[in-house]
Design a protein around this motif. Structure first.
Motif, PDB file in Angstrom:
ATOM      1  N   ARG A 107       0.852  -1.036   0.026  1.00 55.23           N
ATOM      2  CA  ARG A 107       0.009  -0.179   0.170  1.00 55.23           C
ATOM      3  C   ARG A 107       1.022   1.210   0.096  1.00 55.23           C
ATOM      4  O   ARG A 107       0.630   2.274  -0.844  1.00 55.23           O
ATOM      5  N   LEU A 108       1.874   1.214   0.862  1.00 58.68           N
ATOM      6  CA  LEU A 108       2.771   2.318   0.939  1.00 58.68           C
ATOM      7  C   LEU A 108       3.552   2.605  -0.003  1.00 58.68           C
ATOM      8  O   LEU A 108       3.924   3.863  -0.509  1.00 58.68           O
ATOM      9  N   ILE A 109       4.194   1.586  -1.073  1.00 58.44           N
ATOM     10  CA  ILE A 109       4.865   1.781  -2.376  1.00 58.44           C
ATOM     11  C   ILE A 109       3.838   2.490  -3.189  1.00 58.44           C
ATOM     12  O   ILE A 109       4.305   3.565  -4.037  1.00 58.44           O
ATOM     13  N   ILE A 110       2.522   1.997  -3.284  1.00 62.18           N
ATOM     14  CA  ILE A 110       1.657   2.834  -4.368  1.00 62.18           C
ATOM     15  C   ILE A 110       1.300   4.209  -4.033  1.00 62.18           C
ATOM     16  O   ILE A 110       1.371   5.187  -4.769  1.00 62.18           O
ATOM     17  N   LYS A 111       1.142   4.334  -2.693  1.00 63.50           N
ATOM     18  CA  LYS A 111       0.851   5.844  -2.196  1.00 63.50           C
ATOM     19  C   LYS A 111       2.114   6.579  -2.225  1.00 63.50           C
ATOM     20  O   LYS A 111       1.580   7.988  -2.782  1.00 63.50           O
ATOM     21  N   ASN A 158      -3.232 -14.598 -10.588  1.00 61.59           N
ATOM     22  CA  ASN A 158      -3.222 -15.659  -9.653  1.00 61.59           C
ATOM     23  C   ASN A 158      -2.260 -15.601  -8.238  1.00 61.59           C
ATOM     24  O   ASN A 158      -2.126 -16.391  -7.431  1.00 61.59           O
ATOM     25  N   THR A 159      -2.280 -14.061  -8.117  1.00 61.32           N
ATOM     26  CA  THR A 159      -1.276 -13.942  -6.639  1.00 61.32           C
ATOM     27  C   THR A 159      -2.362 -13.879  -5.491  1.00 61.32           C
ATOM     28  O   THR A 159      -3.807 -14.039  -5.836  1.00 61.32           O
ATOM     29  N   TYR A 160      -1.795 -13.993  -4.288  1.00 65.08           N
ATOM     30  CA  TYR A 160      -2.595 -13.729  -3.160  1.00 65.08           C
ATOM     31  C   TYR A 160      -3.305 -12.322  -3.022  1.00 65.08           C
ATOM     32  O   TYR A 160      -2.826 -11.199  -3.679  1.00 65.08           O
ATOM     33  N   ILE A 161      -4.459 -12.297  -2.425  1.00 71.28           N
ATOM     34  CA  ILE A 161      -5.408 -11.226  -2.460  1.00 71.28           C
ATOM     35  C   ILE A 161      -4.572  -9.904  -2.180  1.00 71.28           C
ATOM     36  O   ILE A 161      -5.004  -8.846  -2.454  1.00 71.28           O
ATOM     37  N   ASP A 197      -6.857  -0.432  -2.802  1.00 68.25           N
ATOM     38  CA  ASP A 197      -7.101   0.494  -1.330  1.00 68.25           C
ATOM     39  C   ASP A 197      -6.549   2.014  -1.860  1.00 68.25           C
ATOM     40  O   ASP A 197      -6.874   3.127  -1.362  1.00 68.25           O
ATOM     41  N   ASN A 198      -5.673   2.062  -2.836  1.00 72.20           N
ATOM     42  CA  ASN A 198      -5.227   3.288  -3.187  1.00 72.20           C
ATOM     43  C   ASN A 198      -5.893   3.851  -4.428  1.00 72.20           C
ATOM     44  O   ASN A 198      -5.604   4.920  -4.902  1.00 72.20           O
ATOM     45  N   GLY A 199      -7.049   3.238  -4.632  1.00 70.61           N
ATOM     46  CA  GLY A 199      -8.158   3.910  -5.665  1.00 70.61           C
ATOM     47  C   GLY A 199      -7.595   3.447  -7.124  1.00 70.61           C
ATOM     48  O   GLY A 199      -8.280   3.837  -8.037  1.00 70.61           O
ATOM     49  N   CYS A 200      -6.464   2.716  -7.365  1.00 74.94           N
ATOM     50  CA  CYS A 200      -6.136   2.203  -8.434  1.00 74.94           C
ATOM     51  C   CYS A 200      -6.773   0.873  -9.229  1.00 74.94           C
ATOM     52  O   CYS A 200      -7.676   0.570  -8.427  1.00 74.94           O
TER      53      CYS A 200
END
Length: 362
Positions: free
Chosen positions: A64-68, A83-86, A94-97
């Motif tokens: 989350r922090l990386i994107i933010k 196929n990643t973990y959620i 969560d960042n609106g992306c």
């Protein structure tokens, strides 16, 4: 019973050091943003080969922090494996992306680089790779695409502490990388914990502030941040265990090599690897069309297994808007995958039994 992962046995190897360190922290009375965090961040950055590392509360927060920190939000698209973990998907939404899902390679379970370019649009801002199950993604094509389209590259390295690609460790293959130190990880703490690694001083300072209420100094808030900090006890535990990570990963490689060379049951499909010496095998995932029967058979023979993961993100109730989407390779993996016992403290006798029982399955 052969446990999937015997955490008590894993951590008992360091019990005296951990007990001593916790006592020192308790005596000092300093539990956040202290010397233990500084020490671990410095050592983990050096291990990964990056200039900086920041301890955070967990792997999801690291993502989350990386994107933010990069300022991405509404309308921005981030490419991610289907196929990643959620958690990888949650960090994006969560960042609106907008997550843009890409199918994996069914043999390695990692994102298929050849399928990424067709998903790139003018709204695409980044490619978030996931080094799933402890094997580094083949990054060269992704780097080339990022350069061609001026995109950022992020790593979800939550399952790949110490994995290698072209002589570099995960965490040092992108603009910023997220790690989880959940207890079952190759490098795990005694609760939740995470970290971000990067070579950018700007991103390092921004993430450090964002995870501390957006504050660059006490009661001075330069960003709309959140509370996401690695506590001193968890940092100390990780610092104790970090020097042993390579040896633990080597043991995982030995077990994976034995599995791959000796499991001969045609009903069980083994994972493939780009480089046996570079993978760290956080999870040894095989596939079978009769997964439930296979899992019960192993349990009847006192072998514990887990399923990573039974339902892909696009079929989860949380993302009901995607439930009608079709990703056949992803869905086949999630329907058939099952994880065998994998741990640095497994004995040769236990590993041999797993193989013998699997080969006897009819």
């Amino acid at each position: 019973m052969i446990k999937f992962l015997d955490l008590e046995k894993v951590n008992n190897r360091f019990r005296n050091e951990i007990d001593s360190k916790i006592k020192k922290i308790l005596d000092k009375g300093w539990y956040l943003q202290g010397e233990e965090n500084d020490s671990f961040a410095k050592n983990f950055a050096a291990y990964c080969g990056t200039k900086y590392a920041v301890g955070v509360a967990n792997g999801l927060d690291a993502l989350r922090l990386i994107i933010k920190a990069h300022g991405f939000g509404d309308g921005d698209e981030i490419i991610v494996p289907a196929n990643t973990y959620i958690a990888t998907i949650l960090a994006i939404t969560d960042n609106g992306c907008t997550p843009v899902l890409v199918e994996p390679d069914i043999n390695t379970y990692n994102i298929n680089p050849d399928l990424i370019e067709e998903k790139i649009t003018p709204k695409t801002k980044a490619i978030m790779v996931v080094h799933l199950y402890g094997q580094a993604v083949q990054m060269q094509k992704i780097w080339d695409l990022a350069k061609k389209y001026n995109l950022k590259v992020f790593e979800d390295a939550a399952q790949a502490h110490g994995a290698m690609y072209q002589g570099r460790r995960t965490g040092n293959l992108s603009d910023a990388a997220a790690f989880s130190f959940y207890p079952g990880k190759n490098l795990g703490c005694m609760g939740d914990g995470g970290a971000v690694t990067t070579n950018s001083e700007e991103i390092y300072l921004k993430i450090k502030a964002l995870g501390n209420y957006g504050s660059d100094r006490k009661y001075h808030h330069i960003y709309k941040g959140l509370n996401s900090r690695l506590d001193e006890i968890q940092a100390a535990v990780l610092d104790i265990k970090l020097p042993h990570l390579d040896a633990d990963n080597n043991r995982r490689r030995e077990i994976a090599k034995y599995y791959r060379e000796n499991i001969k049951n045609p009903k069980v499909i083994l994972p493939q690897t780009y480089d046996e010496a570079a993978a760290v095998w956080h999870i040894f995932a095989v596939r079978t069309q009769n997964r439930d029967m296979f899992q019960q058979y192993l349990l009847n023979n006192e072998i514990q297994t887990l399923i990573h993961y039974p339902t892909p993100p696009h079929k989860q109730p949380a993302y009901a808007e995607w439930n009608n989407l079709s990703f056949p390779i992803t869905e086949e993996i999630h329907k058939t995958v099952i994880s065998l016992p994998m741990s640095p403290v497994m004995t040769n006798t236990e590993v041999q039994k797993v193989v013998e029982v699997i080969n006897a399955w009819k």
